[in-house]
Design a protein around this motif. Structure first.
Motif, PDB file in Angstrom:
ATOM      1  N   PRO A 140       3.140   3.191   7.398  1.00 32.85           N
ATOM      2  CA  PRO A 140       3.928   3.120   8.635  1.00 32.85           C
ATOM      3  C   PRO A 140       3.744   1.785   9.364  1.00 32.85           C
ATOM      4  N   TYR A 141       2.672   1.065   9.022  1.00 37.24           N
ATOM      5  CA  TYR A 141       2.398  -0.235   9.652  1.00 37.24           C
ATOM      6  C   TYR A 141       2.848  -1.390   8.766  1.00 37.24           C
ATOM      7  N   LEU A 142       3.662  -1.081   7.748  1.00 33.40           N
ATOM      8  CA  LEU A 142       4.246  -2.046   6.819  1.00 33.40           C
ATOM      9  C   LEU A 142       3.222  -2.753   5.937  1.00 33.40           C
ATOM     10  N   GLN A 143       2.063  -2.154   5.740  1.00 35.97           N
ATOM     11  CA  GLN A 143       1.072  -2.687   4.812  1.00 35.97           C
ATOM     12  C   GLN A 143       1.453  -2.254   3.400  1.00 35.97           C
ATOM     13  N   SER A 144       1.223  -3.120   2.424  1.00 40.44           N
ATOM     14  CA  SER A 144       1.428  -2.748   1.029  1.00 40.44           C
ATOM     15  C   SER A 144       0.328  -1.778   0.617  1.00 40.44           C
ATOM     16  N   VAL A 145       0.737  -0.683  -0.048  1.00 42.95           N
ATOM     17  CA  VAL A 145      -0.218   0.314  -0.521  1.00 42.95           C
ATOM     18  C   VAL A 145       0.016   0.499  -2.013  1.00 42.95           C
ATOM     19  N   TYR A 146      -1.043   0.357  -2.809  1.00 45.92           N
ATOM     20  CA  TYR A 146      -0.953   0.486  -4.259  1.00 45.92           C
ATOM     21  C   TYR A 146      -1.658   1.763  -4.702  1.00 45.92           C
ATOM     22  N   VAL A 147      -1.007   2.500  -5.599  1.00 42.15           N
ATOM     23  CA  VAL A 147      -1.593   3.709  -6.178  1.00 42.15           C
ATOM     24  C   VAL A 147      -1.420   3.664  -7.690  1.00 42.15           C
ATOM     25  N   GLU A 148      -2.304   4.352  -8.406  1.00 39.47           N
ATOM     26  CA  GLU A 148      -2.235   4.442  -9.859  1.00 39.47           C
ATOM     27  C   GLU A 148      -1.638   5.791 -10.255  1.00 39.47           C
ATOM     28  N   ASP A 149      -1.027   5.836 -11.428  1.00 40.12           N
ATOM     29  CA  ASP A 149      -0.497   7.090 -11.977  1.00 40.12           C
ATOM     30  C   ASP A 149       0.317   7.869 -10.952  1.00 40.12           C
ATOM     31  N   ALA A 150       1.311   7.212 -10.389  1.00 41.39           N
ATOM     32  CA  ALA A 150       2.079   7.809  -9.306  1.00 41.39           C
ATOM     33  C   ALA A 150       3.119   8.824  -9.786  1.00 41.39           C
ATOM     34  N   GLY A 151       3.566   8.723 -11.019  1.00 43.30           N
ATOM     35  CA  GLY A 151       4.609   9.633 -11.494  1.00 43.30           C
ATOM     36  C   GLY A 151       5.963   9.252 -10.916  1.00 43.30           C
ATOM     37  N   ASP A 152       6.793  10.242 -10.654  1.00 42.95           N
ATOM     38  CA  ASP A 152       8.145  10.011 -10.151  1.00 42.95           C
ATOM     39  C   ASP A 152       8.147  10.054  -8.624  1.00 42.95           C
ATOM     40  N   VAL A 153       7.794   8.937  -8.000  1.00 44.63           N
ATOM     41  CA  VAL A 153       7.696   8.903  -6.541  1.00 44.63           C
ATOM     42  C   VAL A 153       8.636   7.887  -5.897  1.00 44.63           C
ATOM     43  N   TYR A 154       9.484   7.256  -6.690  1.00 42.92           N
ATOM     44  CA  TYR A 154      10.382   6.218  -6.152  1.00 42.92           C
ATOM     45  C   TYR A 154      11.231   6.775  -5.010  1.00 42.92           C
ATOM     46  N   GLY A 155      11.182   6.119  -3.860  1.00 44.09           N
ATOM     47  CA  GLY A 155      11.992   6.508  -2.709  1.00 44.09           C
ATOM     48  C   GLY A 155      11.470   7.708  -1.947  1.00 44.09           C
ATOM     49  N   LYS A 156      10.280   8.175  -2.277  1.00 40.41           N
ATOM     50  CA  LYS A 156       9.718   9.345  -1.607  1.00 40.41           C
ATOM     51  C   LYS A 156       8.590   8.935  -0.671  1.00 40.41           C
ATOM     52  N   ILE A 157       8.389   9.726   0.356  1.00 41.35           N
ATOM     53  CA  ILE A 157       7.257   9.532   1.255  1.00 41.35           C
ATOM     54  C   ILE A 157       6.191  10.538   0.851  1.00 41.35           C
ATOM     55  N   VAL A 158       5.028  10.026   0.476  1.00 42.36           N
ATOM     56  CA  VAL A 158       3.942  10.875   0.000  1.00 42.36           C
ATOM     57  C   VAL A 158       2.674  10.612   0.816  1.00 42.36           C
ATOM     58  N   ARG A 159       1.769  11.573   0.795  1.00 41.08           N
ATOM     59  CA  ARG A 159       0.478  11.414   1.471  1.00 41.08           C
ATOM     60  C   ARG A 159      -0.479  10.693   0.537  1.00 41.08           C
ATOM     61  N   VAL A 160      -1.106   9.628   1.054  1.00 40.01           N
ATOM     62  CA  VAL A 160      -2.031   8.829   0.257  1.00 40.01           C
ATOM     63  C   VAL A 160      -3.370   8.734   0.990  1.00 40.01           C
ATOM     64  N   ARG A 161      -4.445   9.040   0.271  1.00 41.87           N
ATOM     65  CA  ARG A 161      -5.789   8.843   0.817  1.00 41.87           C
ATOM     66  C   ARG A 161      -6.184   7.400   0.515  1.00 41.87           C
ATOM     67  N   ILE A 162      -6.376   6.605   1.554  1.00 43.19           N
ATOM     68  CA  ILE A 162      -6.725   5.197   1.408  1.00 43.19           C
ATOM     69  C   ILE A 162      -8.189   5.100   0.993  1.00 43.19           C
ATOM     70  N   GLU A 163      -8.433   4.358  -0.100  1.00 38.31           N
ATOM     71  CA  GLU A 163      -9.794   4.218  -0.608  1.00 38.31           C
ATOM     72  C   GLU A 163     -10.377   2.830  -0.405  1.00 38.31           C
ATOM     73  N   LYS A 164      -9.534   1.795  -0.431  1.00 34.57           N
ATOM     74  CA  LYS A 164     -10.012   0.423  -0.236  1.00 34.57           C
ATOM     75  C   LYS A 164      -9.008  -0.345   0.607  1.00 34.57           C
ATOM     76  N   ALA A 165      -9.534  -1.243   1.426  1.00 31.96           N
ATOM     77  CA  ALA A 165      -8.687  -2.106   2.241  1.00 31.96           C
ATOM     78  C   ALA A 165      -9.003  -3.557   1.911  1.00 31.96           C
ATOM     79  N   PHE A 166      -7.955  -4.345   1.755  1.00 32.95           N
ATOM     80  CA  PHE A 166      -8.085  -5.768   1.471  1.00 32.95           C
ATOM     81  C   PHE A 166      -7.354  -6.537   2.564  1.00 32.95           C
ATOM     82  N   ALA A 167      -7.370  -7.856   2.501  1.00 33.12           N
ATOM     83  CA  ALA A 167      -6.753  -8.685   3.536  1.00 33.12           C
ATOM     84  C   ALA A 167      -5.263  -8.404   3.699  1.00 33.12           C
TER      85      ALA A 167
END
Length: 75
Positions: A21-48
């Protein structure tokens, strides 16, 4: 936990990129068919300039992507 709009495949194989929601890029692995969907993501690491995380309940999305035609039919 963040709501993330999944936008496109990431740079690495099996990776998907979305936006928080803050326009940060969020990367996930093995996402499956999630294109165009809003999903809940548990943030594990933060970078610059990005975050990485894991999708919670991958089969359950928060909101489905709806097309303009769908909106017109409902109205």
């Amino acid at each position: 936990v963040q709501a993330v709009l999944m936008e496109r495949p990431g740079k690495r194989s099996g990776q998907f990129q979305g936006r928080s929601p803050y326009l940060q890029s969020v990367y996930v692995e093995d996402a499956g068919d999630v294109y165009g969907k809003i999903v809940r993501v548990r943030i594990e690491k933060a970078f610059a300039r990005s975050l990485t995380g894991v999708i919670l309940e991958p089969d359950m999305q928060i909101f489905a992507h709806t097309s303009k035609q769908d909106k017109l039919r409902v109205a």
